[in-house]
Scaffold this motif. Structure first.
Motif, short mmCIF file in Angstrom:
data_model
loop_
_atom_site.label_atom_id
_atom_site.label_comp_id
_atom_site.label_asym_id
_atom_site.label_seq_id
_atom_site.Cartn_x
_atom_site.Cartn_y
_atom_site.Cartn_z
N THR A 20 66.27 -6.01 52.26
CA THR A 20 65.70 -6.25 50.95
C THR A 20 65.15 -4.96 50.38
N SER A 21 65.54 -4.62 49.15
CA SER A 21 65.08 -3.39 48.54
C SER A 21 63.65 -3.52 48.06
N ALA A 22 63.02 -2.37 47.75
CA ALA A 22 61.59 -2.33 47.49
C ALA A 22 61.17 -3.11 46.26
N GLY A 23 62.02 -3.18 45.23
CA GLY A 23 61.62 -3.83 43.99
C GLY A 23 62.17 -5.22 43.81
N THR A 24 62.51 -5.90 44.91
CA THR A 24 63.21 -7.18 44.81
C THR A 24 62.26 -8.37 44.85
N ASP A 67 56.99 2.42 41.10
CA ASP A 67 58.02 3.42 40.81
C ASP A 67 59.43 2.90 41.09
N HIS A 68 59.58 1.57 41.27
CA HIS A 68 60.90 1.00 41.50
C HIS A 68 61.23 0.00 40.38
N PRO A 69 62.45 0.02 39.89
CA PRO A 69 62.85 -1.02 38.93
C PRO A 69 62.90 -2.37 39.62
N PHE A 70 62.64 -3.43 38.86
CA PHE A 70 62.65 -4.76 39.44
C PHE A 70 64.07 -5.30 39.54
N ARG A 71 64.26 -6.12 40.57
CA ARG A 71 65.51 -6.85 40.75
C ARG A 71 65.13 -8.28 41.13
N ILE A 72 65.53 -9.23 40.30
CA ILE A 72 65.22 -10.64 40.55
C ILE A 72 66.47 -11.31 41.09
N VAL A 73 66.38 -11.85 42.29
CA VAL A 73 67.50 -12.54 42.91
C VAL A 73 67.21 -14.03 42.90
N VAL A 74 68.05 -14.79 42.22
CA VAL A 74 67.87 -16.25 42.13
C VAL A 74 68.92 -16.92 43.00
N ARG A 87 74.84 -18.53 34.39
CA ARG A 87 75.38 -17.43 33.59
C ARG A 87 74.39 -16.95 32.53
N ASP A 88 73.55 -17.85 32.06
CA ASP A 88 72.57 -17.49 31.03
C ASP A 88 71.25 -16.99 31.60
N LEU A 89 71.13 -16.96 32.93
CA LEU A 89 69.85 -16.56 33.54
C LEU A 89 69.40 -15.16 33.14
N PRO A 90 70.26 -14.11 33.25
CA PRO A 90 69.79 -12.77 32.90
C PRO A 90 69.26 -12.68 31.47
N GLU A 91 69.99 -13.29 30.53
CA GLU A 91 69.53 -13.25 29.13
C GLU A 91 68.26 -14.06 28.94
N ALA A 92 68.18 -15.24 29.58
CA ALA A 92 67.01 -16.10 29.42
C ALA A 92 65.75 -15.43 29.97
N LEU A 93 65.84 -14.87 31.17
CA LEU A 93 64.68 -14.21 31.77
C LEU A 93 64.30 -12.96 30.99
N LEU A 185 59.68 -6.36 33.80
CA LEU A 185 60.37 -7.58 34.18
C LEU A 185 61.49 -7.92 33.19
N SER A 186 61.27 -7.63 31.90
CA SER A 186 62.31 -7.91 30.91
C SER A 186 63.55 -7.05 31.12
N ALA A 187 63.35 -5.89 31.75
CA ALA A 187 64.48 -5.00 32.03
C ALA A 187 65.03 -5.16 33.45
N ALA A 188 64.51 -6.15 34.18
CA ALA A 188 64.93 -6.33 35.57
C ALA A 188 66.40 -6.75 35.66
N THR A 189 67.05 -6.30 36.72
CA THR A 189 68.39 -6.77 37.04
C THR A 189 68.27 -8.17 37.65
N VAL A 190 69.04 -9.12 37.13
CA VAL A 190 69.01 -10.49 37.64
C VAL A 190 70.30 -10.77 38.38
N ASP A 191 70.19 -11.00 39.69
CA ASP A 191 71.35 -11.33 40.51
C ASP A 191 71.37 -12.83 40.79
N ARG A 192 72.53 -13.43 40.72
CA ARG A 192 72.69 -14.87 40.96
C ARG A 192 73.45 -15.07 42.27
N LYS A 193 72.80 -15.80 43.19
CA LYS A 193 73.41 -15.98 44.51
C LYS A 193 73.43 -17.45 44.89
N PRO A 194 74.59 -18.10 44.79
CA PRO A 194 74.68 -19.50 45.23
C PRO A 194 74.58 -19.61 46.74
#
Length: 211
Positions: A20-24, A67-74, A87-93, A185-194
């Protein structure tokens, strides 16, 4: 509908595994709709986050390195309806957190407006107290009483400036930090993992209920 957050995983400080990366920030849900306010009439990508979901994400984000960008993993169940919804998660968040940052910036602007008005009033009172102190010292003969009156006016003048000084020196910091956190948080990368577990469970349930 209450947010059923216990199925959320925290991937961060303290219990972060080696992968797990530091900003996750990791979130696990049984239904993506859990993340959003169910009574919000707007389309999915414009819905407000559920209060408990927001508190979880924001609370965990505060503990991550600045000092780390955020990454949100759903993590969500692996079925077609959830995949389509995701598919709409990154835009919605992104839209939600950007909107909240704008609201907090408005609160900060309002605080500064109150501070400027309070400062104008405080300075006027301080000037009036200094004038009154000088006038009182000219009319009073008793030295000890005159000193007490002068100091009383000075204390009153500085007390009148206590609130604006508090605003400009201290009160704006936490609001600005919260605004910046929402911007990040608005600029966070949103990853979708089923994940497969729930999907398999539903498949098994359907097969056992078949005649």
């Amino acid at each position: 509908m209450a947010f059923e957050g216990p199925t959320i995983n925290r991937g961060g400080i303290g219990e972060r595994d080696s992968g797990t990366s530091a900003g996750t920030i990791e979130v696990r849900v049984d239904d993506i709709a859990q993340l959003f306010h169910t009574l919000d009439p707007f389309p999915f990508r414009e819905k407000d986050l559920d209060r408990e979901a927001e508190e979880y994400i924001v609370g965990w984000a505060r503990e991550l390195p600045a000092d780390h960008p955020f990454r949100i993993v759903v993590h969500f169940p692996d079925d077609q309806s959830q995949t389509d919804l995701s598919r709409d998660l990154p835009e919605a968040l992104g839209k939600y957190f950007a909107s909240r940052a704008g609201v907090i910036q408005g609160d900060l602007n309002e605080l500064f407006r109150i501070g400027r008005r309070s400062l104008a009033i405080g300075v006027a009172i301080l000037v009036a107290c200094l004038l009154a102190s000088n006038l009182a010292s000219g009319f009073l003969a008793d030295a000890s009483f005159k000193k007490m009156v002068e100091e009383s006016f000075l204390i009153l003048g500085w007390v009148a400036n206590w609130r604006p000084l508090e605003i400009f020196l201290y009160d704006w910091w936490p609001i600005a930090r919260r605004r910046d956190l929402y911007h990040r948080l608005s600029a966070a990368t949103v990853d979708r993992k089923p994940y497969q577990g729930a999907a398999r469970a539903r498949t098994t349930s359907r097969s056992t209920s078949a005649p």
